[in-house]
Design a protein around this motif. Structure first.
Motif, PDB file in Angstrom:
ATOM      1  N   SER A   4      37.308  40.351  45.696  1.00 60.45           N
ATOM      2  CA  SER A   4      37.044  39.461  44.400  1.00 60.45           C
ATOM      3  C   SER A   4      38.829  39.590  43.694  1.00 60.45           C
ATOM      4  CB  SER A   4      36.876  41.661  43.667  1.00 60.45           C
ATOM      5  OG  SER A   4      35.925  41.633  44.293  1.00 60.45           O
ATOM      6  N   PRO A 237      42.766  45.038  34.601  1.00 56.90           N
ATOM      7  CA  PRO A 237      41.365  44.995  34.639  1.00 56.90           C
ATOM      8  C   PRO A 237      41.079  45.405  36.473  1.00 56.90           C
ATOM      9  CG  PRO A 237      41.428  42.646  33.872  1.00 56.90           C
ATOM     10  CD  PRO A 237      42.358  43.901  33.014  1.00 56.90           C
ATOM     11  N   ALA A 238      41.906  43.903  37.045  1.00 58.19           N
ATOM     12  CA  ALA A 238      41.015  43.368  38.543  1.00 58.19           C
ATOM     13  C   ALA A 238      42.154  44.527  39.421  1.00 58.19           C
ATOM     14  CB  ALA A 238      41.931  41.924  38.595  1.00 58.19           C
ATOM     15  N   ALA A 241      40.357  47.394  39.456  1.00 63.77           N
ATOM     16  CA  ALA A 241      39.439  47.820  39.657  1.00 63.77           C
ATOM     17  C   ALA A 241      40.026  47.520  41.092  1.00 63.77           C
ATOM     18  CB  ALA A 241      38.243  46.405  39.872  1.00 63.77           C
ATOM     19  N   ARG A 245      37.782  50.762  44.037  1.00 64.03           N
ATOM     20  CA  ARG A 245      37.599  50.286  45.433  1.00 64.03           C
ATOM     21  C   ARG A 245      38.260  50.635  46.446  1.00 64.03           C
ATOM     22  NH1 ARG A 245      36.978  45.118  43.005  1.00 64.03           N
ATOM     23  NH2 ARG A 245      39.043  44.459  44.037  1.00 64.03           N
ATOM     24  N   HIS A 333      33.751  51.445  34.433  1.00 64.87           N
ATOM     25  CA  HIS A 333      34.997  50.612  35.266  1.00 64.87           C
ATOM     26  C   HIS A 333      34.474  50.375  37.060  1.00 64.87           C
ATOM     27  CE1 HIS A 333      37.723  49.876  31.858  1.00 64.87           C
ATOM     28  NE2 HIS A 333      37.679  51.045  31.776  1.00 64.87           N
ATOM     29  N   ALA A 336      31.493  48.317  37.693  1.00 71.20           N
ATOM     30  CA  ALA A 336      32.773  46.396  37.146  1.00 71.20           C
ATOM     31  C   ALA A 336      33.322  46.528  38.538  1.00 71.20           C
ATOM     32  CB  ALA A 336      33.123  46.782  35.743  1.00 71.20           C
ATOM     33  N   ALA A 337      34.116  48.046  39.326  1.00 67.18           N
ATOM     34  CA  ALA A 337      34.169  47.745  40.340  1.00 67.18           C
ATOM     35  C   ALA A 337      33.769  47.354  41.665  1.00 67.18           C
ATOM     36  CB  ALA A 337      35.097  48.612  40.467  1.00 67.18           C
ATOM     37  N   THR A 338      32.133  48.309  41.538  1.00 66.77           N
ATOM     38  CA  THR A 338      31.393  48.412  43.139  1.00 66.77           C
ATOM     39  C   THR A 338      30.981  47.547  43.003  1.00 66.77           C
ATOM     40  OG1 THR A 338      30.451  49.396  41.617  1.00 66.77           O
ATOM     41  CG2 THR A 338      32.399  50.373  43.097  1.00 66.77           C
ATOM     42  N   GLN A 340      31.215  43.917  41.232  1.00 70.54           N
ATOM     43  CA  GLN A 340      31.742  42.780  40.934  1.00 70.54           C
ATOM     44  C   GLN A 340      31.265  41.541  42.511  1.00 70.54           C
ATOM     45  OE1 GLN A 340      36.156  42.132  40.409  1.00 70.54           O
ATOM     46  NE2 GLN A 340      36.133  44.470  40.204  1.00 70.54           N
TER      47      GLN A 340
END
Length: 343
Positions: A4, A237-238, A241, A245, A333, A336-338, A340
């Motif tokens: 990601s 944001p990254a 994430a 994870r 959140h 979105a993290a899981t 992507q």
């Protein structure tokens, strides 16, 4: 490293308090799960929740293990300087123990004993209330870890089961978790509600008896969460994430095999973390009665915090804005993290 988007930050500092539900960040660091996401994470151990709160709000920490009610209390300005805080991940459910001194708990059933008092926390609560009426000339002093904590609210709920008024029949005080056992043994308090391993340590040392647990009082309830400021989450944001994870990977690893939990116990017992507080535990007890420490079910949700919202609204003397609650405990959140797309 994940395929990601690369995290905006490579070095982070997360705050923790020495408790079993600090396990996921500790395992993620010691087991290499943070590193696998391109993160170099320092864990800063703090003794008091108020210190952790203030450091997060001041930007001295990138994120922190927080009491589940604290992000909402901080966002509402009820605890310290107003600061919008998000809880994008649940770090643990259950794990609290309600402990009374030998004087107040003599003969009471341990949780999940076959006797009625072990299965129903109201039995021990009514017994405590009756002893208070018979013996009490001074109010028992009971400790919790922070005014905006599930420990405080669960303690109040347990006392109410016995027909007691927490504001008049007992004295409630706040103490850091690591000071509870010593305070009980020295007679400075008569009982406490705290996260593991401190309750089982008090019982193992003979300084107190576990008379109820958070798993009994609030089944399935989030106990600790990952906390980050709204501003930090928007700017990174990254990174958030990747952090999420890594913590999910740590939880998955923990659940895979008993030997992983034994290794995790050894990591938690390292001096930077819980050290000697782990001496009485042969392994990291997960989802085992009576404590039922759960480090799974990491997706947050506002509906799960209904009991917290009820107590917090009572503390503040006004209804809470539903939108603020939903924003604070939104699963957006973690989703979105899981989910992507992989490059």
């Amino acid at each position: 490293m994940s395929m990601s988007q690369a995290p905006e930050l490579s070095r982070l500092t997360l705050g923790i308090v020495p408790l079993l539900d600090a396990a996921l960040p500790i395992v993620a660091r010691e087991g290499g799960f943070f590193a696998a996401e391109g993160l170099e994470v320092t864990l800063s151990r703090e003794s008091a929740w108020s210190t952790l709160r203030d450091k997060l709000a001041a930007g001295l920490l990138d994120g922190a293990q927080l009491l589940a009610p604290l992000p909402l209390a901080m966002s509402l300005g009820a605890s310290g300087t107003p600061c919008d805080v998000l809880a994008p991940l649940v770090l643990g459910r259950h794990g609290n123990t309600l402990v009374l001194s030998p004087y107040w708990s003599e003969g009471m059933a341990a949780p999940l004993d076959d006797s009625p008092g072990g299965r129903d926390p109201a039995v021990n609560a009514r017994d405590f209330a009756e002893r208070l009426r018979r013996r009490g000339t001074t109010r028992p002093r009971l400790a919790m870890v922070h005014p905006f904590s599930s420990h405080h609210y669960q303690l109040r709920d347990w006392l109410a089961l016995g027909g007691l008024d927490p504001d008049t029949d007992v004295e409630l005080v706040a103490l850091p978790p690591s000071r509870m056992v010593e305070a009980l043994e020295q007679g400075r308090i008569d009982g406490f509600c705290v996260g593991e391993p401190w309750g089982s340590q008090a019982a193992q040392r003979g300084g107190g008896r576990i008379v109820a647990t958070g798993a009994q009082l609030w089944p399935g309830h989030p106990e600790k969460v990952l906390g980050v400021t709204h501003d930090w989450a928007e700017r990174h944001p990254a990174t958030l994430a990747a952090l999420i994870r890594a913590l999910i990977a740590a939880a998955d690893w923990l659940s895979e095999a008993p030997e992983h939990r034994r290794l995790a116990r050894d990591w938690l017992a390292l001096p930077p973390y819980l050290d000697r507080a782990m001496d009485h535990l042969p392994t990291l007890p997960l989802d085992e009665p009576p404590i039922e420490q759960r480090l799974t079910g990491l997706r947050p949700g506002a509906d799960e915090l209904a009991r917290v919202v009820e107590h917090l609204a009572r503390q503040l003397g006004e209804p809470l804005d539903r939108a603020a609650v939903e924003t604070c405990y939104s699963p957006v959140h973690i989703d979105a993290a899981t989910h992507q797309e992989r490059a």
